[in-house]
Write a protein that holds these residues in place. Structure first.
Motif, PDB file in Angstrom:
ATOM      1  N   LEU A  62       0.847  -1.054   0.044  1.00 47.81           N
ATOM      2  CA  LEU A  62      -0.048   0.053   0.178  1.00 47.81           C
ATOM      3  C   LEU A  62       0.792   1.098   0.115  1.00 47.81           C
ATOM      4  O   LEU A  62       1.875   1.451   0.752  1.00 47.81           O
ATOM      5  CB  LEU A  62      -1.067  -0.063   1.193  1.00 47.81           C
ATOM      6  CG  LEU A  62      -2.078  -0.807   1.188  1.00 47.81           C
ATOM      7  CD1 LEU A  62      -2.730  -0.754   2.672  1.00 47.81           C
ATOM      8  CD2 LEU A  62      -3.155  -0.092  -0.066  1.00 47.81           C
ATOM      9  N   ARG A  63       0.586   1.998  -1.073  1.00 49.22           N
ATOM     10  CA  ARG A  63       1.287   3.511  -0.905  1.00 49.22           C
ATOM     11  C   ARG A  63       1.419   4.192   0.465  1.00 49.22           C
ATOM     12  O   ARG A  63       2.582   4.747   0.882  1.00 49.22           O
ATOM     13  CB  ARG A  63       0.764   4.109  -2.117  1.00 49.22           C
ATOM     14  CG  ARG A  63       1.840   5.344  -2.416  1.00 49.22           C
ATOM     15  CD  ARG A  63       1.406   6.210  -3.732  1.00 49.22           C
ATOM     16  NE  ARG A  63      -0.085   6.535  -3.753  1.00 49.22           N
ATOM     17  CZ  ARG A  63      -0.419   7.504  -3.544  1.00 49.22           C
ATOM     18  NH1 ARG A  63       0.426   8.756  -3.361  1.00 49.22           N
ATOM     19  NH2 ARG A  63      -1.563   7.911  -3.437  1.00 49.22           N
ATOM     20  N   LYS A  64       0.160   4.190   1.095  1.00 52.85           N
ATOM     21  CA  LYS A  64       0.365   4.797   2.362  1.00 52.85           C
ATOM     22  C   LYS A  64       1.011   4.267   3.238  1.00 52.85           C
ATOM     23  O   LYS A  64       1.434   5.311   4.179  1.00 52.85           O
ATOM     24  CB  LYS A  64      -1.272   5.307   2.789  1.00 52.85           C
ATOM     25  CG  LYS A  64      -1.946   3.765   3.150  1.00 52.85           C
ATOM     26  CD  LYS A  64      -3.293   4.082   3.528  1.00 52.85           C
ATOM     27  CE  LYS A  64      -4.043   2.852   3.965  1.00 52.85           C
ATOM     28  NZ  LYS A  64      -5.332   2.990   4.486  1.00 52.85           N
ATOM     29  N   ASP A  65       1.217   3.152   3.258  1.00 54.75           N
ATOM     30  CA  ASP A  65       2.070   2.262   4.477  1.00 54.75           C
ATOM     31  C   ASP A  65       3.399   2.603   3.845  1.00 54.75           C
ATOM     32  O   ASP A  65       4.313   2.943   4.887  1.00 54.75           O
ATOM     33  CB  ASP A  65       1.888   0.697   3.973  1.00 54.75           C
ATOM     34  CG  ASP A  65       0.781   0.510   4.733  1.00 54.75           C
ATOM     35  OD1 ASP A  65       0.066   1.211   5.327  1.00 54.75           O
ATOM     36  OD2 ASP A  65       0.491  -0.821   4.480  1.00 54.75           O
ATOM     37  N   LEU A  66       3.902   2.691   2.729  1.00 53.64           N
ATOM     38  CA  LEU A  66       5.421   3.397   2.405  1.00 53.64           C
ATOM     39  C   LEU A  66       5.461   4.716   2.529  1.00 53.64           C
ATOM     40  O   LEU A  66       6.558   5.247   3.194  1.00 53.64           O
ATOM     41  CB  LEU A  66       5.655   3.130   0.717  1.00 53.64           C
ATOM     42  CG  LEU A  66       5.139   1.510   0.305  1.00 53.64           C
ATOM     43  CD1 LEU A  66       5.615   1.472  -1.245  1.00 53.64           C
ATOM     44  CD2 LEU A  66       6.367   0.709   0.968  1.00 53.64           C
ATOM     45  N   ASP A  67       4.505   5.822   2.395  1.00 58.51           N
ATOM     46  CA  ASP A  67       4.623   6.889   2.962  1.00 58.51           C
ATOM     47  C   ASP A  67       4.815   7.041   4.501  1.00 58.51           C
ATOM     48  O   ASP A  67       5.599   7.791   4.841  1.00 58.51           O
ATOM     49  CB  ASP A  67       3.302   7.684   2.549  1.00 58.51           C
ATOM     50  CG  ASP A  67       3.311   7.662   0.895  1.00 58.51           C
ATOM     51  OD1 ASP A  67       4.208   7.902   0.345  1.00 58.51           O
ATOM     52  OD2 ASP A  67       2.032   8.069   0.594  1.00 58.51           O
TER      53      ASP A  67
END
Length: 75
Positions: A62-67
């Motif tokens: 998930l991109r938000k987890d990477l963010d």
């Protein structure tokens, strides 16, 4: 104004704006998004710093987890 980050999608070759539209990233795209090697990404998974979701045999991030990971590392 769009600032180019030099990140290019592994599947389509488009610039960083491509990542703004993605929710799920492949291992290769997640490494490019974080600006680390695939090996470093796999090491972070092993250490428990990143938790991929499994879709069959494939890891997706998930991109938000990477963010969040980037935000924590910038502190």
């Amino acid at each position: 104004m769009v600032i180019s980050t030099g990140i290019v999608c592994s599947n389509c070759g488009q610039a960083a704006e491509f990542f703004d539209k993605l929710i799920w990233l492949s291992t290769k795209d997640a490494a490019a998004y974080l600006r680390i090697s695939i090996g470093s990404l796999k090491n972070r998974i092993y250490k428990g710093e990143i938790f991929p979701k499994k879709f069959g045999k494939l890891n997706r991030f998930l991109r938000k987890d990477l963010d969040r990971l980037v935000d924590v590392s910038n502190r």
